[in-house]
Design a protein around this motif. Structure first.
Motif, PDB file in Angstrom:
ATOM      1  N   TYR A  35       0.800  -1.236   0.024  1.00  0.00           N
ATOM      2  CA  TYR A  35      -0.095   0.098  -0.092  1.00  0.00           C
ATOM      3  C   TYR A  35       0.808   1.169  -0.001  1.00  0.00           C
ATOM      4  N   PHE A  88       3.676   0.760   2.800  1.00  0.00           N
ATOM      5  CA  PHE A  88       3.351  -0.275   3.638  1.00  0.00           C
ATOM      6  C   PHE A  88       3.363  -1.691   2.964  1.00  0.00           C
ATOM      7  N   ASN A  96      -8.231 -13.553   6.409  1.00  0.00           N
ATOM      8  CA  ASN A  96      -8.799 -12.236   5.897  1.00  0.00           C
ATOM      9  C   ASN A  96      -8.515 -11.184   6.630  1.00  0.00           C
ATOM     10  N   MET A  98      -5.129  -8.707   8.103  1.00  0.00           N
ATOM     11  CA  MET A  98      -3.867  -8.374   7.511  1.00  0.00           C
ATOM     12  C   MET A  98      -3.201  -7.882   8.916  1.00  0.00           C
ATOM     13  N   ARG A  99      -1.862  -8.106   8.685  1.00  0.00           N
ATOM     14  CA  ARG A  99      -0.882  -7.249   9.639  1.00  0.00           C
ATOM     15  C   ARG A  99       0.189  -6.422   8.665  1.00  0.00           C
ATOM     16  N   PHE A 100       0.130  -5.213   9.404  1.00  0.00           N
ATOM     17  CA  PHE A 100       1.129  -4.244   8.585  1.00  0.00           C
ATOM     18  C   PHE A 100       2.376  -4.080   9.092  1.00  0.00           C
ATOM     19  N   GLY A 101       3.306  -3.794   8.073  1.00  0.00           N
ATOM     20  CA  GLY A 101       4.665  -3.409   8.670  1.00  0.00           C
ATOM     21  C   GLY A 101       4.787  -1.977   9.120  1.00  0.00           C
ATOM     22  N   ALA A 102       5.749  -1.682   9.667  1.00  0.00           N
ATOM     23  CA  ALA A 102       5.753  -0.118  10.043  1.00  0.00           C
ATOM     24  C   ALA A 102       5.840   0.995   9.030  1.00  0.00           C
ATOM     25  N   GLY A 103       6.216   0.656   7.705  1.00  0.00           N
ATOM     26  CA  GLY A 103       6.154   1.625   6.824  1.00  0.00           C
ATOM     27  C   GLY A 103       7.526   1.953   6.382  1.00  0.00           C
TER      28      GLY A 103
ATOM     29  N   TYR B  33     -13.231  -3.931   8.511  1.00  0.00           N
ATOM     30  CA  TYR B  33     -12.067  -3.888   9.454  1.00  0.00           C
ATOM     31  C   TYR B  33     -11.644  -2.563  10.256  1.00  0.00           C
ATOM     32  N   TYR B  35      -8.700  -0.474  12.240  1.00  0.00           N
ATOM     33  CA  TYR B  35      -7.297  -0.185  12.607  1.00  0.00           C
ATOM     34  C   TYR B  35      -7.175   1.081  13.244  1.00  0.00           C
ATOM     35  N   GLN B  37      -3.994   3.687  13.778  1.00  0.00           N
ATOM     36  CA  GLN B  37      -2.575   4.453  13.223  1.00  0.00           C
ATOM     37  C   GLN B  37      -2.079   5.654  14.007  1.00  0.00           C
ATOM     38  N   GLN B  41       3.608   5.163  12.328  1.00  0.00           N
ATOM     39  CA  GLN B  41       3.503   3.752  12.404  1.00  0.00           C
ATOM     40  C   GLN B  41       2.516   3.050  11.282  1.00  0.00           C
ATOM     41  N   GLY B  42       2.569   1.884  11.274  1.00  0.00           N
ATOM     42  CA  GLY B  42       1.587   1.229  10.502  1.00  0.00           C
ATOM     43  C   GLY B  42       0.364   0.968  11.130  1.00  0.00           C
ATOM     44  N   PRO B  43      -0.703   0.814  10.432  1.00  0.00           N
ATOM     45  CA  PRO B  43      -2.006   0.478  10.917  1.00  0.00           C
ATOM     46  C   PRO B  43      -1.662  -0.750  11.699  1.00  0.00           C
ATOM     47  N   PHE B  45      -4.083  -3.637  13.617  1.00  0.00           N
ATOM     48  CA  PHE B  45      -5.431  -4.257  13.791  1.00  0.00           C
ATOM     49  C   PHE B  45      -6.389  -4.092  15.148  1.00  0.00           C
ATOM     50  N   TYR B  48     -12.227  -7.096  13.120  1.00  0.00           N
ATOM     51  CA  TYR B  48     -12.753  -7.629  11.973  1.00  0.00           C
ATOM     52  C   TYR B  48     -14.069  -8.199  12.079  1.00  0.00           C
ATOM     53  N   ASP B  56     -12.963 -11.672  14.480  1.00  0.00           N
ATOM     54  CA  ASP B  56     -11.642 -11.596  15.063  1.00  0.00           C
ATOM     55  C   ASP B  56     -11.614 -10.069  15.915  1.00  0.00           C
ATOM     56  N   SER B  58      -9.327  -9.767  18.261  1.00  0.00           N
ATOM     57  CA  SER B  58      -8.254  -9.946  19.254  1.00  0.00           C
ATOM     58  C   SER B  58      -7.209  -8.579  19.304  1.00  0.00           C
ATOM     59  N   LEU B  91      -8.796   4.034  11.349  1.00  0.00           N
ATOM     60  CA  LEU B  91      -8.947   3.710  10.107  1.00  0.00           C
ATOM     61  C   LEU B  91      -9.921   2.596   9.625  1.00  0.00           C
ATOM     62  N   ASN B  97     -14.462  -9.845   0.349  1.00  0.00           N
ATOM     63  CA  ASN B  97     -14.166 -11.175   1.078  1.00  0.00           C
ATOM     64  C   ASN B  97     -14.457 -12.555  -0.057  1.00  0.00           C
ATOM     65  N   GLN B 104      -8.195  -4.891   0.669  1.00  0.00           N
ATOM     66  CA  GLN B 104      -9.064  -4.001   1.545  1.00  0.00           C
ATOM     67  C   GLN B 104      -9.006  -2.438   1.121  1.00  0.00           C
TER      68      GLN B 104
END
Lengths: 110, 115
Positions: A35, A88, A96, A98-103, B33, B35, B37, B41-43, B45, B48, B56, B58, B91, B97, B104
């Motif tokens: 992204y 990112f 379904n 996602m886990r993101f990196g720090a960018g 979803y 998120y 941010q 930093q990145g988003p 989670f 969901y 989820d 968590s 976000l 899906n 997304q």
């Protein structure tokens, strides 16, 4: 727990140069996303990589995926100022979400 | 067509107050979803939804955070007894899906400032 690591976190480039951003992740996944985010804006989808060896290209950006190494790369060719943004990677956990990196915050200088 | 819509775009509140953030997903998208941010930093989670149910949750940091999607479309993220550390951009994203890509699509976010 899935960890996604990007490097570098900050990248300053000259226009016309090439560079690669790396995205490592810790558990098996066959779906990886890249992204782009401009300052103050939301995220824009660039690429979806769905299988080992997948390569996608759009303009000066090319993304690849090696699922065995748990590594994706985003290669920038002949950078231009318009590419300045934060990039990112995000890894699908298989359910379904996602886990993101720090960018990686990219600045392209004239 | 219309993208993911989030309201308000900015919310300033005082510590200890209750806030609600709204997300209106792309029509027909079954997955939604949330998120968070933080600056630089990145988003991160949070939760969901698949349809009306939370598939989820968590990522919710504690029981002050709660989200609902009663009719499988609009979702509300609720934060009780806000703390300064809750300040961030929240976000929302939705996806169809279906299909192997399942991209997304993100809204512009709600910037929450807790004073």
């Amino acid at each position: 727990e899935l960890k996604v690591e990007q490097n570098p976190l900050f990248l300053s480039m000259q226009e016309g140069k090439n560079y690669t951003i790396y995205c490592n992740y810790s558990t098996t996944s066959d779906r990886l996303y890249w992204y782009r985010q401009d300052p103050g804006k939301s995220l824009e989808s660039l690429f979806v990589l769905l299988s080992n060896g997948a390569v996608k290209q759009e303009g000066r950006l090319m993304a690849s995926l090696d699922t065995k190494a748990r590594l994706s790369t985003l290669h920038i060719t002949a950078a231009v100022h318009d590419l300045s943004a934060t990039y990112f990677c995000a890894v699908d956990r298989g359910n379904n979400d996602m886990r993101f990196g720090a960018g990686t915050r990219l600045t392209v200088k004239p | 067509g219309a993208g993911v819509s989030q309201t308000p775009s900015n919310k300033v509140t005082e510590k200890g107050k209750y806030v609600e953030l709204r997300c209106d997903p792309i029509s027909g998208h079954t997955a939604l979803y949330w998120y968070r941010q933080s600056l630089g930093q990145g988003p991160e989670f949070l939760i969901y939804f698949q349809g009306t149910g939370a598939a989820d949750d968590s990522g919710l940091p504690n029981d002050r955070f709660f989200a609902v999607r009663p009719e499988g479309s609009v979702s509300t993220l609720k934060i009780q007894r806000t703390e300064r550390g809750d300040s961030a951009v929240y976000l929302c994203a939705s996806s169809p899906n279906t299909g192997e890509k399942n991209i997304q699509y993100f809204g512009a976010g709600t910037r929450l400032s807790v004073l």
